[in-house]
Design a protein around this motif. Structure first.
Motif, PDB file in Angstrom:
ATOM      1  N   ARG A  60       0.766  -1.200  -0.001  1.00 43.20           N
ATOM      2  CA  ARG A  60      -0.022   0.101  -0.033  1.00 43.20           C
ATOM      3  C   ARG A  60       0.885   1.130   0.140  1.00 43.20           C
ATOM      4  O   ARG A  60       0.590   2.260  -0.585  1.00 43.20           O
ATOM      5  CB  ARG A  60      -1.074   0.108   1.064  1.00 43.20           C
ATOM      6  N   ALA A  61       2.072   1.079   0.730  1.00 40.94           N
ATOM      7  CA  ALA A  61       3.015   2.525   0.800  1.00 40.94           C
ATOM      8  C   ALA A  61       3.443   2.601  -0.701  1.00 40.94           C
ATOM      9  O   ALA A  61       3.652   3.641  -1.146  1.00 40.94           O
ATOM     10  CB  ALA A  61       3.972   2.264   1.824  1.00 40.94           C
ATOM     11  N   LYS A  62       3.774   1.477  -1.309  1.00 38.98           N
ATOM     12  CA  LYS A  62       4.250   1.696  -2.590  1.00 38.98           C
ATOM     13  C   LYS A  62       3.150   2.102  -3.495  1.00 38.98           C
ATOM     14  O   LYS A  62       3.349   2.962  -4.414  1.00 38.98           O
ATOM     15  CB  LYS A  62       4.798   0.311  -3.010  1.00 38.98           C
ATOM     16  N   GLU A  63       2.112   1.854  -3.397  1.00 34.19           N
ATOM     17  CA  GLU A  63       0.881   2.197  -4.416  1.00 34.19           C
ATOM     18  C   GLU A  63       0.547   3.633  -4.136  1.00 34.19           C
ATOM     19  O   GLU A  63       0.580   4.572  -5.243  1.00 34.19           O
ATOM     20  CB  GLU A  63      -0.365   1.525  -4.037  1.00 34.19           C
ATOM     21  N   ASP A  64       0.614   4.005  -2.814  1.00 35.07           N
ATOM     22  CA  ASP A  64       0.312   5.503  -2.536  1.00 35.07           C
ATOM     23  C   ASP A  64       1.466   6.333  -2.488  1.00 35.07           C
ATOM     24  O   ASP A  64       1.056   7.416  -2.222  1.00 35.07           O
ATOM     25  CB  ASP A  64      -0.528   5.286  -1.071  1.00 35.07           C
ATOM     26  N   GLY A  65       2.655   5.786  -2.206  1.00 39.46           N
ATOM     27  CA  GLY A  65       3.859   6.894  -2.281  1.00 39.46           C
ATOM     28  C   GLY A  65       4.424   7.153  -1.001  1.00 39.46           C
ATOM     29  O   GLY A  65       5.527   7.349  -0.739  1.00 39.46           O
ATOM     30  N   GLU A  66       3.426   6.394  -0.043  1.00 40.43           N
ATOM     31  CA  GLU A  66       3.850   6.789   1.461  1.00 40.43           C
ATOM     32  C   GLU A  66       2.851   6.124   2.087  1.00 40.43           C
ATOM     33  O   GLU A  66       1.639   5.867   1.867  1.00 40.43           O
ATOM     34  CB  GLU A  66       4.055   8.063   1.880  1.00 40.43           C
ATOM     35  N   ALA A  67       3.062   5.711   3.685  1.00 39.57           N
ATOM     36  CA  ALA A  67       2.401   5.105   4.614  1.00 39.57           C
ATOM     37  C   ALA A  67       2.608   5.463   5.822  1.00 39.57           C
ATOM     38  O   ALA A  67       3.788   5.790   6.224  1.00 39.57           O
ATOM     39  CB  ALA A  67       2.007   3.627   4.424  1.00 39.57           C
TER      40      ALA A  67
ATOM     41  N   VAL B 184       6.593   5.932   6.120  1.00 40.89           N
ATOM     42  CA  VAL B 184       7.410   4.872   5.511  1.00 40.89           C
ATOM     43  C   VAL B 184       7.165   5.234   3.741  1.00 40.89           C
ATOM     44  O   VAL B 184       6.050   5.475   3.248  1.00 40.89           O
ATOM     45  CB  VAL B 184       6.711   3.331   5.576  1.00 40.89           C
ATOM     46  N   ILE B 185       8.430   5.489   3.205  1.00 39.14           N
ATOM     47  CA  ILE B 185       8.418   5.898   1.778  1.00 39.14           C
ATOM     48  C   ILE B 185       9.108   4.941   0.938  1.00 39.14           C
ATOM     49  O   ILE B 185      10.093   4.544   1.404  1.00 39.14           O
ATOM     50  CB  ILE B 185       8.913   7.365   1.633  1.00 39.14           C
ATOM     51  N   PRO B 186       8.733   4.507  -0.207  1.00 35.90           N
ATOM     52  CA  PRO B 186       9.336   3.585  -0.986  1.00 35.90           C
ATOM     53  C   PRO B 186      10.677   4.329  -1.446  1.00 35.90           C
ATOM     54  O   PRO B 186      10.522   5.530  -1.963  1.00 35.90           O
ATOM     55  CB  PRO B 186       8.525   3.146  -2.162  1.00 35.90           C
ATOM     56  N   VAL B 187      11.580   3.610  -1.576  1.00 29.26           N
ATOM     57  CA  VAL B 187      13.036   4.137  -2.248  1.00 29.26           C
ATOM     58  C   VAL B 187      12.661   4.121  -3.580  1.00 29.26           C
ATOM     59  O   VAL B 187      12.408   3.050  -4.286  1.00 29.26           O
ATOM     60  CB  VAL B 187      14.292   3.210  -1.681  1.00 29.26           C
ATOM     61  N   GLN B 188      13.224   5.166  -4.356  1.00 25.91           N
ATOM     62  CA  GLN B 188      13.146   5.246  -5.847  1.00 25.91           C
ATOM     63  C   GLN B 188      14.331   4.577  -6.259  1.00 25.91           C
ATOM     64  O   GLN B 188      15.501   4.987  -5.740  1.00 25.91           O
ATOM     65  CB  GLN B 188      13.076   6.556  -6.270  1.00 25.91           C
TER      66      GLN B 188
END
Length: 100
Positions: free
Chosen positions: A19-26, A38-42
Protein backbone atom coordinates in the motif's frame (compact mmCIF):
# COMPACT_ATOMS: atom_id res chain seq x y z
CA UNK A 1 -2.54 7.83 2.74
CA UNK A 2 -2.63 4.64 4.79
CA UNK A 3 -2.25 5.05 8.56
CA UNK A 4 -1.84 1.99 10.81
CA UNK A 5 -0.81 1.32 14.33
CA UNK A 6 2.49 -0.45 14.85
CA UNK A 7 0.68 -3.71 15.71
CA UNK A 8 -1.50 -3.53 12.59
CA UNK A 9 1.48 -2.80 10.37
CA UNK A 10 3.48 -5.64 11.93
CA UNK A 11 0.66 -8.16 11.47
CA UNK A 12 0.03 -7.07 7.86
CA UNK A 13 3.54 -6.01 6.92
CA UNK A 14 3.48 -7.22 3.31
CA UNK A 15 0.19 -5.52 2.48
CA UNK A 16 1.32 -2.43 4.44
CA UNK A 17 4.40 -2.14 2.21
CA UNK A 18 2.35 -2.82 -0.93
CA UNK A 19 0.00 0.00 0.00
CA UNK A 20 2.89 2.35 0.77
CA UNK A 21 4.28 1.56 -2.68
CA UNK A 22 0.93 2.25 -4.36
CA UNK A 23 0.19 5.47 -2.43
CA UNK A 24 3.78 6.71 -2.29
CA UNK A 25 3.85 6.65 1.51
CA UNK A 26 2.22 5.18 4.62
CA UNK A 27 2.22 6.12 8.29
CA UNK A 28 2.80 3.99 11.36
CA UNK A 29 1.78 5.22 14.80
CA UNK A 30 3.23 3.71 17.98
CA UNK A 31 1.28 3.49 21.21
CA UNK A 32 3.27 6.43 22.64
CA UNK A 33 2.03 8.59 19.74
CA UNK A 34 5.28 8.65 17.78
CA UNK A 35 4.57 8.65 14.06
CA UNK A 36 6.75 7.28 11.27
CA UNK A 37 6.41 7.83 7.57
CA UNK A 38 7.32 4.89 5.32
CA UNK A 39 8.30 5.98 1.81
CA UNK A 40 9.37 3.57 -0.95
CA UNK A 41 12.91 4.12 -2.17
CA UNK A 42 13.16 5.19 -5.79
CA UNK A 43 15.60 2.95 -7.62
CA UNK A 44 18.57 4.70 -9.16
CA UNK A 45 19.12 4.16 -12.84
CA UNK A 46 21.86 1.61 -13.16
CA UNK A 47 24.86 2.70 -15.14
CA UNK A 48 25.41 0.89 -18.37
CA UNK A 49 27.95 -1.89 -18.13
CA UNK A 50 31.01 -1.32 -20.29
CA UNK A 51 30.52 -4.89 -21.52
CA UNK A 52 27.16 -3.91 -23.04
CA UNK A 53 29.05 -1.99 -25.72
CA UNK A 54 31.12 -4.97 -26.85
CA UNK A 55 30.30 -6.08 -30.36
CA UNK A 56 29.40 -9.73 -30.92
CA UNK A 57 32.31 -11.92 -31.89
CA UNK A 58 32.01 -14.55 -34.55
CA UNK A 59 32.92 -17.96 -33.23
CA UNK A 60 35.04 -20.35 -35.22
CA UNK A 61 33.16 -23.55 -35.88
CA UNK A 62 36.21 -25.77 -35.57
CA UNK A 63 39.47 -25.37 -33.75
CA UNK A 64 42.44 -27.47 -34.67
CA UNK A 65 44.37 -29.47 -32.11
CA UNK A 66 47.38 -27.30 -32.95
CA UNK A 67 45.42 -24.14 -32.00
CA UNK A 68 44.22 -25.73 -28.73
CA UNK A 69 47.76 -26.70 -27.76
CA UNK A 70 48.96 -23.21 -28.68
CA UNK A 71 46.29 -21.64 -26.44
CA UNK A 72 47.29 -23.94 -23.57
CA UNK A 73 50.88 -22.64 -23.80
CA UNK A 74 49.83 -18.98 -23.73
CA UNK A 75 49.62 -17.16 -20.44
CA UNK A 76 46.22 -16.09 -19.11
CA UNK A 77 47.10 -12.45 -19.81
CA UNK A 78 47.91 -13.16 -23.46
CA UNK A 79 44.62 -15.03 -23.95
CA UNK A 80 42.65 -12.32 -22.12
CA UNK A 81 44.21 -9.63 -24.31
CA UNK A 82 43.26 -11.50 -27.47
CA UNK A 83 39.70 -12.12 -26.28
CA UNK A 84 39.16 -8.50 -25.25
CA UNK A 85 40.72 -7.16 -28.46
CA UNK A 86 38.56 -9.47 -30.58
CA UNK A 87 35.38 -8.64 -28.65
CA UNK A 88 35.78 -4.89 -28.42
CA UNK A 89 37.86 -4.10 -31.46
CA UNK A 90 40.27 -2.30 -29.13
CA UNK A 91 43.44 -3.27 -27.29
CA UNK A 92 43.03 -4.35 -23.68
CA UNK A 93 45.17 -1.42 -22.50
CA UNK A 94 42.84 1.08 -24.15
CA UNK A 95 39.74 -0.81 -22.97
CA UNK A 96 40.79 -1.00 -19.33
CA UNK A 97 41.98 2.60 -19.46
CA UNK A 98 38.33 3.52 -20.12
CA UNK A 99 37.29 1.80 -16.87
CA UNK A 100 39.73 3.77 -14.67
Amino acid sequence: MLVMTYSQARQNFSSFLDRAKEDGEAMVTRSDGTEFRVIPVQKQKQSVSPFAKIKPVSIKESVSMQEIIGMMHESWDERSDKIIAAASGESSEKYFGILK
